[in-house]
Structures are given as structure tokens and as C-alpha cells.
Design a protein around this motif. Sequence first.
Motif, short mmCIF file in Angstrom:
data_model
loop_
_atom_site.label_atom_id
_atom_site.label_comp_id
_atom_site.label_asym_id
_atom_site.label_seq_id
_atom_site.Cartn_x
_atom_site.Cartn_y
_atom_site.Cartn_z
N GLU A 139 0.81 -1.22 0.00
CA GLU A 139 0.00 0.00 0.00
C GLU A 139 0.85 1.28 0.00
OE1 GLU A 139 0.23 -1.55 4.25
OE2 GLU A 139 -0.26 -2.43 2.31
N GLU A 140 2.15 1.17 0.26
CA GLU A 140 3.05 2.33 0.24
C GLU A 140 3.90 2.40 -1.03
OE1 GLU A 140 5.29 2.47 3.89
OE2 GLU A 140 3.50 2.07 5.10
N ARG A 180 6.76 5.39 -2.16
CA ARG A 180 8.12 5.08 -1.71
C ARG A 180 9.01 4.40 -2.75
NH1 ARG A 180 7.75 1.88 3.74
NH2 ARG A 180 10.01 2.09 3.52
N VAL A 181 8.43 3.92 -3.86
CA VAL A 181 9.20 3.13 -4.82
C VAL A 181 9.13 3.76 -6.21
CG1 VAL A 181 9.44 0.85 -5.90
CG2 VAL A 181 8.73 1.02 -3.50
N GLU A 182 10.29 3.87 -6.83
CA GLU A 182 10.39 4.23 -8.25
C GLU A 182 10.88 2.97 -8.96
OE1 GLU A 182 12.66 7.85 -9.03
OE2 GLU A 182 12.41 8.32 -6.89
N LEU A 183 10.05 2.47 -9.90
CA LEU A 183 10.37 1.19 -10.53
C LEU A 183 10.22 1.30 -12.04
CD1 LEU A 183 10.98 -1.87 -10.23
CD2 LEU A 183 8.50 -2.21 -10.04
N THR A 184 11.28 0.90 -12.75
CA THR A 184 11.23 0.73 -14.20
C THR A 184 11.59 -0.73 -14.46
OG1 THR A 184 13.57 1.17 -14.68
CG2 THR A 184 12.11 3.11 -14.46
N PRO A 185 11.53 -1.18 -15.70
CA PRO A 185 11.93 -2.57 -15.97
C PRO A 185 13.38 -2.88 -15.59
CG PRO A 185 10.64 -1.72 -17.80
CD PRO A 185 10.93 -0.55 -16.89
N ASP A 216 12.69 4.59 -1.30
CA ASP A 216 12.89 5.68 -0.33
C ASP A 216 14.04 6.61 -0.69
OD1 ASP A 216 10.76 4.78 1.26
OD2 ASP A 216 12.08 3.43 2.39
N GLU A 217 14.33 6.72 -1.97
CA GLU A 217 15.42 7.57 -2.46
C GLU A 217 16.76 7.26 -1.79
OE1 GLU A 217 14.23 11.69 -2.28
OE2 GLU A 217 12.43 11.33 -3.46
N SER A 218 16.89 6.04 -1.23
CA SER A 218 18.12 5.71 -0.51
C SER A 218 18.63 4.29 -0.77
CB SER A 218 17.92 5.90 1.00
OG SER A 218 16.94 4.99 1.48
N GLN A 219 17.81 3.45 -1.39
CA GLN A 219 18.24 2.09 -1.73
C GLN A 219 18.09 1.93 -3.24
OE1 GLN A 219 17.01 -1.02 1.18
NE2 GLN A 219 15.80 0.66 2.04
#
Length: 164
Positions: A32-33, A37-42, A48-51
Amino acid sequence: MIWQCPDCGRTHDDLPVCFGIEAPWRALVPEEEFDSRVELTPDQCVVDESQFFVRGHIEVPIHGHDEPLSFSVWSSLSEQSFLHMCDRWEEPDRGLDPPYFGWLCNSIYVYPSTLHLKLSVQSRAQGLTPLFTVEPTDHPLAIDQHHGITIARWHELAHQLLHA
């Protein structure tokens, strides 16, 4: 053996040589977050802009077969390495970049624990997925990658993965 590809939906009569595993965000973020919190491309994932994670292939040579067995998996990278790789992503000569250090962030369940194996992450020519090389150790995945497997072993692994 006839099987249906989960990506293209087509039916094939040969065993696959590439198996993909999703990005590791689910271990870090409740579903649900995800949007906040997540930026995902293929090919890339940032939590969290940190991992920072990049998708690549661990290729295992198959003796007597033209193509390797490939695991499309995710490696963590330091922020500096991730940003450098992103800056070079569209460059035609990116394959000449020195390798980055990473940690394998997926379990490949047909092997004993693969989570956090040390990797060399090598960019390849534009359009090609980075190549991951497992640090030479006595881990069965490292041994298979560095020495190759038989066609019978490929069939055994493929059947296990298809019936997961």
C-alpha cells in the motif's frame, strides 16, 4: 515440453533459458506504500530515495548449447554507482565502463541461499542488460556460472523453475 511464457503469452515447445525474478521492493515496502516510496522501471528500482537496485543477468554457460541459462535478477548498488550507471545508461560505449560492486538481492530458489552474494555488475552495450558475475566461491551458483552446467542440469533446473 510445452510451456506458456508469462511475459509474451506465447506457447513454446522448448525449455526456456531465461528466468526472471521481480525487483526486491516487496521485502522493503508494504504494497500500500508502493506509490509513495518506490520508483520502478523494468531495469531500475529506487526505494525511499536511498536504496538503489539494477536488473541484470547472471549467465550460466550450458555445455553443448548455444545460449546460457540466464537469471534476470536484481543487484543493489551504492548511490554513487547507481547514479553513474544512470548517467551512462544511453551512452553507446557504456560497456567499456569498469564494473560496479553489488550484492545479489534475490533468492534463486533452485540454489542454496543466494541473497547477498557478492557480484560484479558490468554494463554492456546500449540495449543489453548488465551482466552480473558472482564472486568466485564454493557457492553452487558461483561454481555453475564459472564452470558451466550440462544440458541435463539445465533441464532439471528449468523444470524446477517452471513448476514453482
